[in-house]
Design an enzyme around this catalytic site. Structure first.
Site: not given
Length: 522
Positions: A88, A163, A187
């Site tokens: 990420k 997210s 997330s």
């Protein structure tokens, strides 16, 4: 060769590790297969913000050379050596840009690696690249990325969650067998639910946060994204462990996770249904799959009990006071002075305050600005006790609720998200509707306990993935892997294989999307 590549990308990380160890395939072949898949489909999915082909292939070649040499060089390789992974883009990496999904960090390169990245490098896992996310991890749909939304591989017109939608979509689209995410209020788990992948939020402090750009420091946690429960256990054992660079890091070894995922039974375990985390407000198809999972666990020998956590009704409100307050503090460093973009005011005096104001106005998106404003207000003189202070008291009550629940059950269970993936743009202008996507995942972050989401089947209404969430007491992550692996096995037997085998052929979907776009332009 094309058939081999298509087969390689669909293997689990554990299967790839076994094939690599037996030298049935090479790490270069595995890594190249995933890089080719990214090249084929990511133009439409937009899971990756940066692809690191050269370095990934170089690491893979090192692994192959060590295995070919044999002896101690081969014996010292980690079990996951040569298995590629995506990271990420909130987690800093030397040699690759880290943007946090924001224009304010566009083109920024970190001078150091996050602790988890150091561990991936030590294990010789090729890093394929950095994945898309809501700006600074603030969102539930990955629509708040400054670099465009990620699309759900099950339906390119739908969100992949957030997210960390980029990491979940990359794994669901077979662009990577593993990925790292961060989970502040769901997330990792919520994207896992809507993409049919496995997402884990470890116990707070079980995995170092050093090198993850902070959103809300008391809530943030790095964790694994994968296609199987065992794969997540393997990855958590790689990235976990004490880190002196993280003051909240636990000293517990957490080295029993893979063994727990291989136990193979839940006989005698008590599994608690959280009364407040299902029912009203949850999509009927989600409830149906949840109830099926309960029955399957009961049939497998688990005892199903109901527990109540009455203060969970305040969790969303408490979270949206604590989280933005910490955001307001953590994002103060992005001021255009030392790193990141710098915007000069168009006219008037060139003071540092005006440069900071111009930079933040241009560099931050609307959702980030909204949370900074909320947090600054909650922390302001005269309001601190009424808002932030009260929210922290609610947090304590929620922690006590979980303590009481775990006195009655070994593991708690709920749907991960109240609905399946919604259409892109459907909730973008309604922040409250967006925030409600995390109603079942936020409590674990407030309490610091571990949570795991695994695929629970497809909803009757739309044929989209449903997530089942498991929660365990702090430091008892192994329980999640034990129950999760058993439930996964039972469900796959019911479906006739992994849920992602039922996903639409992404190449066909991408070709269809391209054809539609081309036709519409005439």
């Amino acid at each position: 060769m094309t058939e081999l590549k298509n087969e390689l990308i669909r293997h689990s990380a554990a299967d790839l590790a076994a094939k690599l160890a037996s030298r049935e395939v090479t790490a270069v072949e595995v890594t190249q297969a995933h890089l080719d898949r990214i090249a084929d489909v990511d133009g439409q999915v937009n899971a990756f913000l940066h692809v690191n082909s050269e370095e990934a292939l170089a690491v893979a070649a090192e692994v192959d050379a060590a295995r070919a040499a044999g002896g101690s060089a081969a014996e010292e390789l980690h079990a996951l050596a040569g298995v590629p992974i995506a990271v990420k883009d909130l987690i800093v990496t030397i040699g690759q840009p880290t943007t946090a999904g924001s224009k304010i960090l566009e083109g920024w390169h970190s001078p150091y690696d996050a602790t988890v990245v150091k561990k991936l490098r030590a294990a010789k896992m090729p890093i394929l690249g950095k994945t898309n996310l809501d700006e600074f991890a603030m969102g539930s749909s990955t629509e708040h990325s400054a670099y465009g939304p990620t699309r759900n591989p099950w339906d390119l017109d739908r969100i992949p969650g957030g997210s960390g939608g980029g990491s979940a979509a990359a794994v669901a689209a077979f662009e990577a067998p593993l990925a790292l995410g961060t989970d502040t209020g769901g997330s990792i788990r919520q994207p896992g639910a809507v993409t049919g992948t496995v997402g884990v939020k470890p116990t707070y402090g079980a995995v170092s946060r050093y090198g993850a750009i902070a959103m809300a420091s008391s809530l943030d946690q790095i964790g694994p994204v994968s296609r199987t429960v065992l794969d997540s256990a393997l990855l958590q054992e790689v990235i976990g462990g004490h880190d002196p660079f993280d003051s909240t890091s636990l000293t517990d070894p957490f080295n029993d996770l893979v063994a727990a995922a291989r136990v193979g039974n839940v006989a005698g375990m008590k599994i608690g249904i959280v009364k407040e985390l299902h029912g009203e407000g949850y999509q009927a198809g989600v409830e149906n799959r949840f109830n099926e999972s309960l029955q399957l666990l009961k049939d497998a020998g688990a005892e199903i009990v109901e527990v109540s956590c009455p203060n969970l009704k305040y969790a969303l409100g408490a979270y949206y006071l604590i989280m933005p307050s910490e955001v307001s503090s953590n994002l103060a460093k992005f001021d255009g002075v030392r790193f990141g973009m710098r915007v000069l005011p168009k006219d008037g005096p060139m003071t540092i305050e005006r440069v900071m104001g111009a930079t933040r106005a241009a560099g931050f998106g609307d959702e980030v600005k909204r949370r900074i404003i909320l947090g600054t207000y909650a922390l302001s003189a005269g309001y601190y006790d009424a808002y932030y202070g009260s929210a922290q008291k609610v947090r304590t009550l929620i922690q006590r609720d979980f303590d009481a629940a775990f006195a009655k059950a070994d593991v708690l269970i709920s749907p991960t998200a109240p609905t399946t993936a919604f259409k892109l743009g459907e909730k973008l202008d309604d922040p409250l509707a967006m925030y409600l996507n995390d109603v079942a995942t936020i409590p674990a972050n407030l309490a610091g306990i571990p949570g795991l989401s695994l695929p629970g089947g497809l909803a009757d209404e739309d044929g989209l993935p449903v997530g089942i969430q498991l929660l365990a007491p702090a430091r008892q992550d192994a329980r999640l892997y034990r129950v999760g692996a058993v439930l996964e096995s039972i469900l796959e037997e019911k479906w006739g294989g992994p849920i992602l085998a039922q996903a639409p052929d992404l190449k066909t979907a991408v070709l269809g999307a391209v054809s539609t776009t081309a036709g519409g332009s005439n």
